[in-house]
Structure formats: C-alpha cells, structure tokens
Design a protein around this motif. Sequence first.
Motif, PDB file in Angstrom:
ATOM      1  N   LYS A 205      -5.026  -2.647   1.761  1.00 36.45           N
ATOM      2  CA  LYS A 205      -5.362  -1.403   1.222  1.00 36.45           C
ATOM      3  C   LYS A 205      -6.220  -0.574   1.620  1.00 36.45           C
ATOM      4  CE  LYS A 205      -3.706   0.603  -3.107  1.00 36.45           C
ATOM      5  NZ  LYS A 205      -3.006   0.675  -3.706  1.00 36.45           N
ATOM      6  N   SER A 206      -7.648  -1.264   2.468  1.00 36.21           N
ATOM      7  CA  SER A 206      -8.668  -0.754   2.527  1.00 36.21           C
ATOM      8  C   SER A 206      -7.819   0.429   4.178  1.00 36.21           C
ATOM      9  CB  SER A 206      -9.830  -1.439   2.386  1.00 36.21           C
ATOM     10  OG  SER A 206     -10.026  -1.447   0.942  1.00 36.21           O
TER      11      SER A 206
ATOM     12  N   THR B  27      -6.062   7.300   7.397  1.00 34.42           N
ATOM     13  CA  THR B  27      -6.388   8.608   8.188  1.00 34.42           C
ATOM     14  C   THR B  27      -7.349   8.624   8.491  1.00 34.42           C
ATOM     15  OG1 THR B  27      -8.227   7.664   5.709  1.00 34.42           O
ATOM     16  CG2 THR B  27      -5.671   8.291   5.067  1.00 34.42           C
TER      17      THR B  27
ATOM     18  N   HIS C 142      -5.909   2.374   4.853  1.00 35.84           N
ATOM     19  CA  HIS C 142      -5.903   3.429   4.537  1.00 35.84           C
ATOM     20  C   HIS C 142      -7.265   4.364   5.897  1.00 35.84           C
ATOM     21  CE1 HIS C 142      -7.899   6.591   2.135  1.00 35.84           C
ATOM     22  NE2 HIS C 142      -8.773   6.632   2.719  1.00 35.84           N
TER      23      HIS C 142
ATOM     24  N   TYR D  45       1.788   5.306   2.716  1.00 35.84           N
ATOM     25  CA  TYR D  45       1.516   6.043   4.040  1.00 35.84           C
ATOM     26  C   TYR D  45       2.688   6.515   4.703  1.00 35.84           C
ATOM     27  CZ  TYR D  45      -3.422   5.392   2.408  1.00 35.84           C
ATOM     28  OH  TYR D  45      -4.302   4.568   2.175  1.00 35.84           O
TER      29      TYR D  45
ATOM     30  N   ASN E 231     -10.692   7.807   8.198  1.00 35.34           N
ATOM     31  CA  ASN E 231     -11.914   7.217   7.034  1.00 35.34           C
ATOM     32  C   ASN E 231     -11.448   6.334   6.352  1.00 35.34           C
ATOM     33  OD1 ASN E 231     -11.870  10.495   7.195  1.00 35.34           O
ATOM     34  ND2 ASN E 231     -10.401  10.739   5.717  1.00 35.34           N
ATOM     35  N   HIS E 232     -12.879   6.112   6.196  1.00 37.93           N
ATOM     36  CA  HIS E 232     -12.847   4.885   5.208  1.00 37.93           C
ATOM     37  C   HIS E 232     -12.823   4.662   3.843  1.00 37.93           C
ATOM     38  CE1 HIS E 232     -14.977   2.587   8.448  1.00 37.93           C
ATOM     39  NE2 HIS E 232     -15.637   3.898   8.756  1.00 37.93           N
ATOM     40  N   HIS E 233     -11.925   3.811   3.605  1.00 38.67           N
ATOM     41  CA  HIS E 233     -11.759   3.933   2.495  1.00 38.67           C
ATOM     42  C   HIS E 233     -12.645   3.288   1.388  1.00 38.67           C
ATOM     43  CE1 HIS E 233      -9.137   1.744  -0.534  1.00 38.67           C
ATOM     44  NE2 HIS E 233      -8.503   3.074  -1.212  1.00 38.67           N
ATOM     45  N   ASP E 234     -13.136   4.050  -0.186  1.00 37.91           N
ATOM     46  CA  ASP E 234     -14.090   3.462  -0.974  1.00 37.91           C
ATOM     47  C   ASP E 234     -14.557   2.378  -1.202  1.00 37.91           C
ATOM     48  OD1 ASP E 234     -14.491   6.023  -0.716  1.00 37.91           O
ATOM     49  OD2 ASP E 234     -14.401   6.773  -2.822  1.00 37.91           O
TER      50      ASP E 234
ATOM     51  N   HIS F 154     -11.825  -4.376  -6.946  1.00 34.47           N
ATOM     52  CA  HIS F 154     -10.876  -4.047  -6.257  1.00 34.47           C
ATOM     53  C   HIS F 154      -9.489  -4.521  -5.777  1.00 34.47           C
ATOM     54  CE1 HIS F 154      -7.908  -1.407  -3.646  1.00 34.47           C
ATOM     55  NE2 HIS F 154      -9.075  -2.277  -2.575  1.00 34.47           N
TER      56      HIS F 154
END
Length: 416
Positions: free
Chosen positions: A375-376, A383, A379, A54, A385-388, A94
């Motif tokens: 990584k999550s 951002t 994110h 990022y 937002n939650h990482h999938d 993941h």
Amino acid sequence: MRFSGWQVLRQGLIGNKGWAPQWRTPDPKTEYDIVIIGGGGHGLSTAYYLAKEYGLKNIAVLEKGYLGGGNVGRNTTIVRANYYLPGNSEFYSHSLKLWENLEAELNYNVMLSQRGVIQIFHSDGQRDAAARRGNAMINQGDDAILLDREGLRKIVPYLDYDNARFPVYGGLLHPRGGTARHDAVAWGFARGADQHGVDLIQNCEVTGIDVENGRVRGVQTTRGPIRAKKVAMVAAGRSSQVAAMAGMRLPIESHVLQAFVTEGLKPAIDHVISFGMGHFYISQSDKGGLVFGGDLDFYASYASRGGLHRKEQVMQAAMTLMPMIGKARVLRSWGGIMDMTPDGSPIIDKTHIEGLFVNAGWCYGGFKAVPGSGKSFAHLLATGNHHDPAARFQLSRFKSGHLIDEEGTGAQHNLH
Ligand SMILES: Cc1cc2nc3c(=O)[nH]c(=O)nc-3n(C[C@H](O)[C@H](O)[C@H](O)COP(=O)(O)OP(=O)(O)OC[C@H]3O[C@@H](n4cnc5c(N)ncnc54)[C@H](O)[C@@H]3O)c2cc1C
C-alpha cells in the motif's frame, strides 16, 4: 470467479470441474507504465494496490521463477505489530490493520489466525524492556499485556520455567499477533492484481535496467526488452544484484535464514512463542506441524539452504525453552535469502535515477509487512510522495546516520 460458501457447494456437486484459473498467463507487452521486478509478496501487493487504488492498469510484475516461490513462500508466517521505535511502530501497526481485513479485501482465505504472539523474558532487565515495548505498542493503538511468570504459566504451561541458565520471568503478549498462510497471501494478491488488469509474467528474469540521461527507460529480460516509464525493484534477497544493474550499490547484505517443521502433531502450542535469550520462535501450523526458526546463518550467501551449525543451535534453543519438543521429529528444513540492512529496518524509496524506485531490506520480518508495504509503495509510485506510515524508510538515513535500529545492535547487517 468470486469464492464463496455457495461456490464450494456448487463445485462439490459438479465434481470440482468448474474452477477457473486464478490468473491469466499473458505474454509480456513491449511497454508498460510501471514494471515491478519481483513476484513475491511485496511486488504482488504493490501491483494490487496500484491497480485497485490508483486506477493504473498498464502494469507488469516480472518474476524470474514462479509467483510466490521466493521468501513469501518460505517464511514462518508470523504476523505482528509489536515494534518499539517510531518509524517501525506506525508502519507495522498500519500493516496489521490491513491484515485484519485482508480476506474480505481479496476475497481469499489467507488463514489469518490471531492466536497471540508472546515474547518471553528471562531477567529483570528484559522485563523492563518488555514493559517499555508494551507501552509503546499501546501508545501506537495496538494491544499488549505484560504477563508475570504465573500469568504466563497459566496459558503456556509447557515451558521450562526453572531452567538453570534461562529461568522464565514472564512474557509480553500481543493478542492481535499470530500467523497467516504464506502462499495464500501471495496467491490472493496475485489473483486480485490480475483481476484489476495487471500482467503477471512468470519465468521472466530481469537481466538489465536501461537508464538514459539519469532516467529509467525500461528493462532487459530473458523474454526480451520491455520499455517502462517507472521501474520498481522489489527483489528481496536479490535486491543488491538487481540494483547493481542500474549501477547502484544498496546498503544491503544477503544472508540465509533457515526454518524447520516437524511431523504433524495434535494441538500443543496455541500461540506464537519467541525465546528472549536466543533468537528462537515457534508456532503450530493448522496441519499440526511445529514451525520454528532461529538466527541467520551469519555469513553472507545467496544459497537458499543453510548450514548444520545453525540447525544445531536452533535445536538447542528449542530444547532449552520447551524440552517436550525433543519427542517431535523434524520433517524438513529450508532456507531463504534475507535482504539485511545495517539497522534491520526496510527501505521504501525513490532512487537518484528518475523513475526508478526501491522496496527492500525487509530482513527476516517482511512477511507481516506485505499488505502495508504494498500500500505504501503503491502510494509512492503513483503520487511521487512518501506514504505517512512508511515515510521514515528512506535511503538517506544511511547517509545521515538516523538509523531505525530496533534491536540496538549497531550497524552490522547480520546482527539484526
Ligand atoms: C525462513 C524464513 C522465515 C521467515 N519468517 C518470517 C516471519 O515469521 N514473519 C515475517 O514477517 N517475515 C518472515 N520472513 C521474512 C519474509 O519472508 C521476507 O521478508 C519477505 O517475504 C520478503 O519479501 P517478498 O515476499 O517480496 O520476497 P520474495 O518472495 O523473495 O520475492 C522476491 C522475488 O523477486 C524475484 N526476483 C529476484 N531477482 C529477480 C530478477 N532479476 N528478475 C525477476 N524476478 C526476480 C525472486 O524470484 C522472488 O520471487 C522469513 C523469511 C525466511 C526465509
């Protein structure tokens, strides 16, 4: 400095005098965009991915002791993606994929050894559950092989197959599971984060979290106050204490988990083996020591050493599963403080305080999560937002009751 075969050769020729320090030792600045509390595996990997993916550079990791001195350097190093429930299944899958490229990603030898993880079963009911789990793993895109008794005996001949109380019926093999060198993972992420400009500040304990009008403003530390736009709590076994500094009560209890290692032996155990009738698991380190552990001590504690009752139970489980272990001498044992949630699954989320985030509740399975979690969480921090893969690890599940209870043991922290 990049590590390479050429570099090893060159340093060998010049008496190993040219190795540079792996990271800087900066003094804390008065302000950062993001402050991460906790220099364990998850804090360091979060910092690394934040800076690398990022492009955020004004980040500090604040560690009260030394980097990697917590659970990341105390675990039994098992890496696997053999989960069953939606939420856990996609997340650990993941994470394992990230592990498989981690050495190239970090230019660091984390000694990932995909030697296979085998969960033994001892009854028809356990075999059915193993088959269901194996199918879930395959559906997720991971690998699983259901071995019957004879199939298992071919690759693991030394178990007590005819144990009167716990006869061995077979095992679920997860070939891509295995082990990694725990310290190296912390050091590799630390070095990578440092190279991307993150300040890693050791001996810097966070003693307070500053909140004004519902927004986080920074932290108080033993090295002075530090302002921050965002603060990430990644303190593993100390998560409840750190969150309490912001007036929060997390659904976490801290419990001791012990581990053991024997003297170095010739290669004897090729896989990671876990015993289905008691929480016992074992592998052999590259130095030859048998590394094993069992259940939590079962009482809440902040002590990083455990009680004799659990040592006795672990030794009993070891002797039941593989009597040959009775000849090995235990060199040492230690403990770590586990951040246990009521459903055994972790939390990667925002909090009700703007700018304050939490990554915790890894129970005794957070080592394998280190790359995926970093990584999550990066994110989410970058951002909003939650990482999938980690989208289900939200605090709200403890309010709504939609728990991710992999072991089906109910809402009692120490049973997970
Ligand atoms: C005996 C044992 C065996 C285990 N086996 C496995 C296994 O085989 N596989 C697996 O996947 N997982 C395993 N685990 C679990 C795994 O080690 C943990 O879930 C994981 O390491 C926790 O995340 P972390 O690395 O960030 O924690 P830590 O390394 O504990 O990092 C948290 C850091 O926060 C710091 N901190 C705390 N409070 C403050 C503060 N106020 N200010 C600044 N810093 C602070 C601490 O000093 C610490 O360094 C095991 C754990 C133990 C103890």
